[in-house]
Design a protein around this motif. Structure first.
Motif, PDB file in Angstrom:
ATOM      1  N   THR A   4       0.823  -1.192   0.000  1.00  0.00           N
ATOM      2  CA  THR A   4       0.000   0.000   0.000  1.00  0.00           C
ATOM      3  C   THR A   4       0.868   1.257   0.000  1.00  0.00           C
ATOM      4  OG1 THR A   4      -1.722  -1.188   1.187  1.00  0.00           O
ATOM      5  CG2 THR A   4      -1.819   1.209   1.210  1.00  0.00           C
ATOM      6  N   THR A   8       1.555   5.080  -2.920  1.00  0.00           N
ATOM      7  CA  THR A   8       1.251   6.460  -2.570  1.00  0.00           C
ATOM      8  C   THR A   8       2.153   7.491  -3.264  1.00  0.00           C
ATOM      9  OG1 THR A   8       0.387   5.737  -0.457  1.00  0.00           O
ATOM     10  CG2 THR A   8       0.952   8.063  -0.699  1.00  0.00           C
ATOM     11  N   LEU A  11       1.712   7.670  -7.287  1.00  0.00           N
ATOM     12  CA  LEU A  11       0.460   8.270  -7.739  1.00  0.00           C
ATOM     13  C   LEU A  11       0.495   9.768  -7.515  1.00  0.00           C
ATOM     14  CD1 LEU A  11      -2.167   7.600  -9.023  1.00  0.00           C
ATOM     15  CD2 LEU A  11      -3.152   7.229  -6.762  1.00  0.00           C
ATOM     16  N   ALA A  12       1.050  10.225  -6.410  1.00  0.00           N
ATOM     17  CA  ALA A  12       1.124  11.654  -6.128  1.00  0.00           C
ATOM     18  C   ALA A  12       1.985  12.348  -7.174  1.00  0.00           C
ATOM     19  CB  ALA A  12       1.689  11.876  -4.746  1.00  0.00           C
ATOM     20  N   LEU A  15      -0.019  12.963 -10.434  1.00  0.00           N
ATOM     21  CA  LEU A  15      -0.999  14.038 -10.307  1.00  0.00           C
ATOM     22  C   LEU A  15      -0.309  15.395 -10.388  1.00  0.00           C
ATOM     23  CD1 LEU A  15      -3.309  12.573  -7.539  1.00  0.00           C
ATOM     24  CD2 LEU A  15      -3.939  13.093  -9.887  1.00  0.00           C
TER      25      LEU A  15
ATOM     26  N   GLY B   7      -5.996  -0.569   1.488  1.00  0.00           N
ATOM     27  CA  GLY B   7      -4.685   0.072   1.379  1.00  0.00           C
ATOM     28  C   GLY B   7      -4.608   0.986   0.167  1.00  0.00           C
ATOM     29  N   LEU B   8      -5.167   0.546  -0.964  1.00  0.00           N
ATOM     30  CA  LEU B   8      -5.156   1.354  -2.183  1.00  0.00           C
ATOM     31  C   LEU B   8      -5.969   2.616  -1.982  1.00  0.00           C
ATOM     32  CD1 LEU B   8      -4.346   1.685  -5.099  1.00  0.00           C
ATOM     33  CD2 LEU B   8      -6.355   0.335  -5.777  1.00  0.00           C
ATOM     34  N   ALA B  10      -6.576   4.185   0.811  1.00  0.00           N
ATOM     35  CA  ALA B  10      -5.824   5.073   1.700  1.00  0.00           C
ATOM     36  C   ALA B  10      -4.696   5.760   0.933  1.00  0.00           C
ATOM     37  CB  ALA B  10      -5.265   4.269   2.867  1.00  0.00           C
ATOM     38  N   GLY B  11      -4.033   4.999   0.054  1.00  0.00           N
ATOM     39  CA  GLY B  11      -2.946   5.567  -0.719  1.00  0.00           C
ATOM     40  C   GLY B  11      -3.434   6.645  -1.661  1.00  0.00           C
ATOM     41  N   LEU B  12      -4.578   6.424  -2.318  1.00  0.00           N
ATOM     42  CA  LEU B  12      -5.129   7.417  -3.243  1.00  0.00           C
ATOM     43  C   LEU B  12      -5.508   8.686  -2.491  1.00  0.00           C
ATOM     44  CD1 LEU B  12      -7.357   5.177  -5.543  1.00  0.00           C
ATOM     45  CD2 LEU B  12      -5.438   6.605  -6.260  1.00  0.00           C
ATOM     46  N   ALA B  14      -4.228   9.787   0.289  1.00  0.00           N
ATOM     47  CA  ALA B  14      -2.998  10.466   0.671  1.00  0.00           C
ATOM     48  C   ALA B  14      -2.393  11.184  -0.526  1.00  0.00           C
ATOM     49  CB  ALA B  14      -2.013   9.464   1.246  1.00  0.00           C
ATOM     50  N   ALA B  15      -2.432  10.557  -1.689  1.00  0.00           N
ATOM     51  CA  ALA B  15      -1.855  11.155  -2.883  1.00  0.00           C
ATOM     52  C   ALA B  15      -2.600  12.419  -3.266  1.00  0.00           C
ATOM     53  CB  ALA B  15      -1.899  10.146  -4.031  1.00  0.00           C
ATOM     54  N   LEU B  16      -3.935  12.386  -3.204  1.00  0.00           N
ATOM     55  CA  LEU B  16      -4.731  13.564  -3.564  1.00  0.00           C
ATOM     56  C   LEU B  16      -4.449  14.705  -2.600  1.00  0.00           C
ATOM     57  CD1 LEU B  16      -8.093  11.855  -4.528  1.00  0.00           C
ATOM     58  CD2 LEU B  16      -6.635  13.220  -6.024  1.00  0.00           C
ATOM     59  N   TRP B  18      -1.731  15.162  -0.852  1.00  0.00           N
ATOM     60  CA  TRP B  18      -0.365  15.648  -1.116  1.00  0.00           C
ATOM     61  C   TRP B  18      -0.331  16.522  -2.347  1.00  0.00           C
ATOM     62  CZ3 TRP B  18       3.321  15.216  -5.000  1.00  0.00           C
ATOM     63  CH2 TRP B  18       4.613  15.647  -4.637  1.00  0.00           C
TER      64      TRP B  18
END
Lengths: 154, 156
Positions: A4, A8, A11-12, A15, B7-8, B10-12, B14-16, B18
């Motif tokens: 997981t 992160t 993907l960030a 974007l 988990g995915l 949560a990761g998405l 967090a990415a948004l 950030w």
């Protein structure tokens, strides 16, 4: 858990890159048209009122802006030029007396202004004539002056 | 312990978060609209003559009949600093004769800014000199160039 966390930061980053502005380009043309200059071919450089008998009263003589005949003295003739120009354009003609004949009255040139239309062909023939009031008081002999003809693109 | 799906998600999330907090702000795309091209007009074929089109709304006293500068209307982010570039020397030709055109842009320099509405007008003029012998042909000469505009520092 570890799998997981790996998703992160990747993907960030993707974007963030999608939000960057791009440069813009624009092509344009550069154009020049070439125009032939105006040129003179001198056929007859002199406006000649001819030999005039001294009159008993003020008498108007005229050299017409053409090949004649003229209402002037013996041997009268207009100045004559062939003027060449570019087929794109028309031109204006102006005339003026720059040195007088030293007589009682001044010469009036003809035409004082005109237009030459090179779009219909070139060269164009340009005659310069004029009128003169001859006075009994004018001295005998030859009298000479100068004039200017100017042709400019409109 | 989270499932792979949790988990995915949560990761998405967090990415948004950030991306919203730490990534550069999104800028309006720069748009260049060409209003007209650069036209030097009808120039007399006189060897050694120099003809100039000012980079302005009117071409100036050294321009030929009918001349006009190129004009570009630029839009983007209000008050943004931009970099404007183009070729300084462009060859124009009619197949028989060629001449170098030195372009002249306004505004120029390193401190160009879009106005409060995000707009900017750019004029492109130039000059060329007729060779000593004049042009051999009276056919029109033509060439092309490219104007580029981008935000300075990658964004407003």
């Amino acid at each position: 858990m570890k799998k997981t966390l790996l998703f992160t930061p990747l993907l960030a980053l993707l974007l963030a890159l999608a939000g960057t502005a791009q440069a813009a380009d624009q092509t344009f043309s550069i154009d020049i048209e070439i125009r032939s200059p105006i040129t003179f071919s001198v056929i007859n450089p002199a406006l000649d009122f001819g030999i005039i008998e001294s009159p008993g009263a003020v008498t108007t003589v005229e050299v017409f802006a053409n090949d004649g005949p003229h209402n002037a003295g013996v041997g009268a003739a207009s100045a004559k030029f062939d003027v060449s120009g570019d087929a794109c354009c028309t031109a204006t003609v102006s005339t003026s007396v720059t040195t007088t004949l030293g007589l009682t009255n001044a010469v009036t040139l003809s035409p004082s202004s005109a237009t030459l239309d090179f779009t219909t062909g070139s060269p164009k023939t340009l005659w310069i004539g004029g009128t003169l009031d001859v006075d009994p008081a004018d001295p005998t002999g030859t009298h000479t002056g100068q004039g200017t003809v100017t042709v400019l693109y409109q | 312990m989270l499932t792979p799906r949790q988990g995915l998600a949560a990761g998405l999330t967090a990415a948004l978060l950030w991306a919203a907090a730490g990534a550069p702000a999104t800028a309006a795309p720069i748009v260049i609209t060409k209003v007209r091209d650069l036209y030097f007009g009808k120039c007399d074929n006189i060897g050694g003559a120099t003809y100039i089109v000012d980079p302005a709304a009117t071409p100036g006293p050294s321009a030929c009949v009918g001349a006009h500068a190129a004009r570009f209307d630029v839009t983007g982010d209000p008050s943004a600093k931009v970099q404007v570039t183009s070729s300084k020397n462009v060859t124009v030709t009619n197949g028989t004769d060629s001449v170098n055109v030195r372009t002249d842009q306004a505004p120029s320099g390193g401190n160009i800014t879009l106005d409060a509405n995000g707009e900017l007008v750019i004029y492109m003029g130039g000059e060329f000199k007729v060779s000593g012998g004049g042009f051999t042909s009276t056919n029109p000469l033509s060439g092309s160039s490219t104007l580029s505009v981008n935000y300075k520092g990658g964004g407003p």
